[in-house]
Every structure is written in C-alpha cells, then in structure tokens.
Design an enzyme around this catalytic site. Sequence first.
Site, PDB file in Angstrom:
ATOM      1  N   LYS A 285     -88.020  43.006   1.144  1.00  0.00           N
ATOM      2  CA  LYS A 285     -88.727  42.943  -0.203  1.00  0.00           C
ATOM      3  C   LYS A 285     -88.199  43.453  -1.461  1.00  0.00           C
ATOM      4  O   LYS A 285     -87.371  44.172  -1.194  1.00  0.00           O
ATOM      5  CB  LYS A 285     -90.216  43.768  -0.047  1.00  0.00           C
ATOM      6  CG  LYS A 285     -91.018  43.070   1.434  1.00  0.00           C
ATOM      7  CD  LYS A 285     -92.266  43.935   1.556  1.00  0.00           C
ATOM      8  CE  LYS A 285     -93.124  43.502   2.387  1.00  0.00           C
ATOM      9  NZ  LYS A 285     -93.789  42.252   2.222  1.00  0.00           N
ATOM     10  N   ARG A 359     -97.159  38.788  12.364  1.00  0.00           N
ATOM     11  CA  ARG A 359     -97.592  37.595  13.247  1.00  0.00           C
ATOM     12  C   ARG A 359     -96.678  37.561  14.511  1.00  0.00           C
ATOM     13  O   ARG A 359     -97.353  37.216  15.554  1.00  0.00           O
ATOM     14  CB  ARG A 359     -97.685  36.353  12.434  1.00  0.00           C
ATOM     15  CG  ARG A 359     -96.076  35.695  12.132  1.00  0.00           C
ATOM     16  CD  ARG A 359     -96.278  34.706  11.077  1.00  0.00           C
ATOM     17  NE  ARG A 359     -96.766  35.444   9.772  1.00  0.00           N
ATOM     18  CZ  ARG A 359     -96.835  34.412   8.722  1.00  0.00           C
ATOM     19  NH1 ARG A 359     -96.656  33.305   8.549  1.00  0.00           N
ATOM     20  NH2 ARG A 359     -97.194  34.981   7.531  1.00  0.00           N
TER      21      ARG A 359
HETATM   22  N1  BES Z   1     -97.071  43.040   4.949  1.00  0.00           N
HETATM   23  C1  BES Z   1     -97.159  42.033   4.336  1.00  0.00           C
HETATM   24  C2  BES Z   1     -98.193  41.206   3.694  1.00  0.00           C
HETATM   25  C3  BES Z   1     -98.655  41.954   2.178  1.00  0.00           C
HETATM   26  C4  BES Z   1     -97.994  42.014   1.339  1.00  0.00           C
HETATM   27  C5  BES Z   1     -99.665  42.611   2.481  1.00  0.00           C
HETATM   28  C6  BES Z   1     -98.279  42.855   0.084  1.00  0.00           C
HETATM   29  C7  BES Z   1    -100.360  43.412   1.439  1.00  0.00           C
HETATM   30  C8  BES Z   1     -99.583  43.477   0.196  1.00  0.00           C
HETATM   31  C9  BES Z   1     -96.617  41.090   5.390  1.00  0.00           C
HETATM   32  O1  BES Z   1     -95.882  41.200   6.322  1.00  0.00           O
HETATM   33  C10 BES Z   1     -95.816  39.732   4.591  1.00  0.00           C
HETATM   34  O2  BES Z   1     -94.681  40.441   4.171  1.00  0.00           O
HETATM   35  N2  BES Z   1     -95.879  38.510   4.535  1.00  0.00           N
HETATM   36  C11 BES Z   1     -95.246  37.663   3.662  1.00  0.00           C
HETATM   37  C12 BES Z   1     -95.226  36.340   4.583  1.00  0.00           C
HETATM   38  C13 BES Z   1     -94.335  35.424   3.951  1.00  0.00           C
HETATM   39  C14 BES Z   1     -92.961  35.907   4.284  1.00  0.00           C
HETATM   40  C15 BES Z   1     -94.614  34.074   4.833  1.00  0.00           C
HETATM   41  C16 BES Z   1     -95.938  37.478   2.292  1.00  0.00           C
HETATM   42  O3  BES Z   1     -96.944  37.667   2.150  1.00  0.00           O
HETATM   43  O4  BES Z   1     -95.039  37.294   1.377  1.00  0.00           O
HETATM   44 MN    MN Z   2     -93.759  41.621   5.849  1.00  0.00          MN
END
Ligand code: BES
Ligand code: MN
Length: 504
Positions: A285, A359
């Site tokens: 991230k 997931r």
């Molecule tokens: N935990 C995150 C989702 C999230 C991000 C929740 C910011 C709250 C605030 C999750 O694991 C994630 O990173 N999801 C990705 C999915 C994508 C890679 C398909 C996302 O939302 O960018």
């Molecule tokens: Mn994630």
Amino acid sequence: MNLQITYGHQEQEPEADVILTFVTEQELQADAETGLALHPQLDDGLRQLYARGVYRAKPEETYVLPTLGLLPSPFVVYIGLSSEITAEKLRLAGAAAARAVQPLKAVHIRVLLPQLLVEGAEQYGTATAAQALSEGLILGTDSRQAIRREAKEGPGLGSVTIIPNDAAGAEIAAAWEEGIRRGQVYAEAVCYARELTNRPGNLLTPEQLAEEAEQLGAELDIECEVLDEWSAAEQGMGGLLGVGQGSSNPPRMIVLHYEGAPDDPTVWGWIGKGITFDTGGISLKKAAGMEEMISDMGGAAAVLGAMRIVGKLRPAVNIVAVIPAAENMPSDRALKPGDVITTMSGRTVEVVNTDAEGRLVLADGLTTAIQRGATHLVDVATLTGAVMVALGDVATGAISNNPELMGKVRDAGERSGEKVWELPSYAPYRKQLDSDAADMKNTGGRLAGTITGGLFIGTFAEERPWVHLDIGGTAWLSRSRGWESKGATGVMVRTLAELTSPSN
Ligand code: BES
Ligand code: MN
Ligand code: ZN
C-alpha cells in the site's frame, strides 16, 4: 468505559454536576402551556434564547445553562428532541447529551425523563427506549484512549441516574431497568470492539488477538478453540497460511462455540476478518494513511463484541464464531502476485494482488465455520476501499445469496441504527474472478470491487444462506458522528447481536 446507569432515585446518590433535560420546539414557543417547569427563571431564560433564535431545540441540539444557585446542580443541559420519537433519535440524543456534558467535567449526571418518553412508549416500547438512550449515553462518552506516559484526563463521567418527571408505575420502572441493562451490555461490547480495533498492530498480533478471544471465552463461559500455524496446516488452511507467511507473527484461526439451543438445527456462523495489520504485502500500500490499517481486524472485533453480548445475555441460539487472524506483510517469504494457493475447501486461488488478502483468510474462515456446523453465515470484514467510494463512511455494504437472511440482517441493522445497504450480486460480476491459472483469482479488477470481493467470499458459503458485510467505510471514522467515535466505531457489534433477538 465505566459508566453506570440506574433508574429512579438512589440511596446515597451523589449530587448531580449536571441536570440533563429534554426539550421540544413546541415547548419553547411563546404560547406553550405545557413543558419545561424545571425552574421558572431557567425556563424563561431558555424561552428567550428560543425567541431570539439562539437555541432552536432541534434534534441533538444542546444548550448549557449555569443555574447560578437556582438549583442544587451547577448546570442544566437541555437537549433537543423532536416529538416524533424513535429508538435511533433517543440513541442520538443520548450521545449528543454525553458530548455536551464532557467539557463540564461532570462525574454524576441526572437525566430528567419527560412524560413524552414514558407516555409515548407504546409506539416503540419502553425497554427499547431505555436501551437506546443508555447506548447513546455510553457510546457518546467513549473515545480512543491514547497510550501515554501520564494519563491526561480526570475521572470522567461515572454515573447517570434517570428519573421520570412524574412518578411512573412499577411496570414502567421494570421496563426501564431492563432496557438500561441491555443498553449497558450492548454499548460496553461496542466499546470493547472499538478498543480492540484502536489497538496498534505491534500490540495486537494474531497471537494476542487469540489470547483476547480466549480470555473472553473464559470470562463468559464460551468454549474457545485456537488453531496455531501447525494445526492450520494440518487442516489445509492455505488461505490463512498464505496471507500469514510473510510475517514473523504467525497466523491463528480462532473459533468460539456458543450453544444456547441444542435442539435447534440452526447454527449461526459469524466470521470476522482479523488482519491485525494490512501493509498490502508485496502489493504494498502507499504510505499515506497506512496507519489506519490497524483497523483491518474491525470485523473480528465486531464478532468478538457481539459474542460478548451473547455471553452476557445468553440468548437461545447457536453460534460458531470464527476469526481468521493474520498479519499481511511483505518479506522474502511472503505471497507473490501470481502464486497459486489451495484453500481449505480445496479450491485453488491465483493471487494476483496480495493486498486482496481479506478474502483469502475469510475463505478458510467460512469453511471452518461450515465444518463446525454453521448453517447460516454472516461475515464482517473491512474488505474493500471501494465500498467507501460507493457508500462513503455512512453505510455498510452487503452482498448476499439469500433474500430472507438479507432481510433479517437489514432489520437487525435498522433496530440497532447501523445502516446496511445491499449491493447487487448479478451473475456476470462473478465472471470477473475467472482465472487461467486456478479455480479463481483473488481480484476482479477495478470495476465493482466491493461486489466481486463479496462474491469471492460467497463461493465458500457452499450454497448456505450467507450475508457479507463490508465495513471498509464504516469501521473507522476521521471525526466523531452521533453515537460513533473518531477512529474505531465498533460497527456491526449491535447488528450481529440483534440477529439473535427473538423478534428475528
Ligand atoms: N483492508 C483493505 C481494504 C480497506 C482499505 C479498508 C482502506 C478500509 C480502508 C483490503 O485488504 C484491501 O486492501 N483491499 C483492496 C482490494 C483490491 C486489491 C482488490 C482495495 O480495496 O484496494
Ligand atoms: Mn489489503
Ligand atoms: Zn485488508
């Protein structure tokens, strides 16, 4: 959070620092014949403020008047209330009141209950009103406590006595006492979930989260089973292990078993995403805001909070609560994009993005719940950032394969005041998960990210009724709002618990 709420005059009740009283706009109009009657001069003062447009007594609008010796308590806090009362309005009023008394450094407050609240009880139930008001008072008082060398704050609000304006009957008193008790249990469970969620990643590893669950189980007489990385490997939990393998803090599969209705074939499976910190892994991230990913176990906290309510109120239902817990880190051992893993269900997954880790652990979480007898599944997860684009930080997104169960979750959300909005799960969305390398891939691309994320998890429900709750937008707030605090909100604790209420 250590706020005690009681009903009726108490022996040895401390003198209240603040008298809290409700007021409607009608009562403040010049020709009003009823209402107020706290003290003629104070009443007059408030009516003048209304006449000048300074205080309108709008819902949640508060006003502090010093009593200047007219009453034994040094302050009165008025809180606006519309005459159309609902449980949610009372919850919001309670929270607004709690926030208004905070700067006064009150330790004990007395709430004067207007006849409107006791009399109008038939439309919404006296105990429901009592519960909602108590929840609001406690949740509005609670906030994140920083870890500091020296504590900054004084004792804080310690006790509230709720006193009916006119003497109410024994039946009404019993309903208020019951509602207050439930409100206290519900709200304290939310505070517990918030505290867990606010805990930094270095102080809440998967192992420590498992210890918390064990402690909760021991306290409330709920059986707790914790699988370490070796047991997880024996059971083929490739999703959980894959996500956890990049970290030196090993993953845990946490299972709580509550049996309150041995003859009932229905077993709830509550599965909460327990990523104690989400860096994104190798699909790292960006740095800005990454600290908020301490809240990526908000789903786990919601499940533990709801189990705390269940443990205290002992409803006649069966629940298998499952928390797949892992830390998502990049390292030489971490999952890489393109890796193919085998989940506990036997389904293989092509990991195209290691940041879509929730997931993967939830897949094994659902299989674990099913293996341990769950018939109806509800998972709660900070699954996607995309849900924030769709619904903001206002509503939790839902995906389901079963309208009846979805309806129950929606009703439970309405009763608890937590907004849940269903997104469609049309068949074509599922195609976005098709993979050339495995049974499916773990992301469906940029479009409809919340839906494809949900549908990925739904595959592991094995046709059982299932609802997925994406709290990616609602688990964490950048400012406080109503009865929700800044930072972790503890969202879905009360909605999950409401699923076990007999009205469901
Ligand atoms: N935990 C995150 C989702 C999230 C991000 C929740 C910011 C709250 C605030 C999750 O694991 C994630 O990173 N999801 C990705 C999915 C994508 C890679 C398909 C996302 O939302 O960018
Ligand atoms: Mn994630
Ligand atoms: Zn995550």
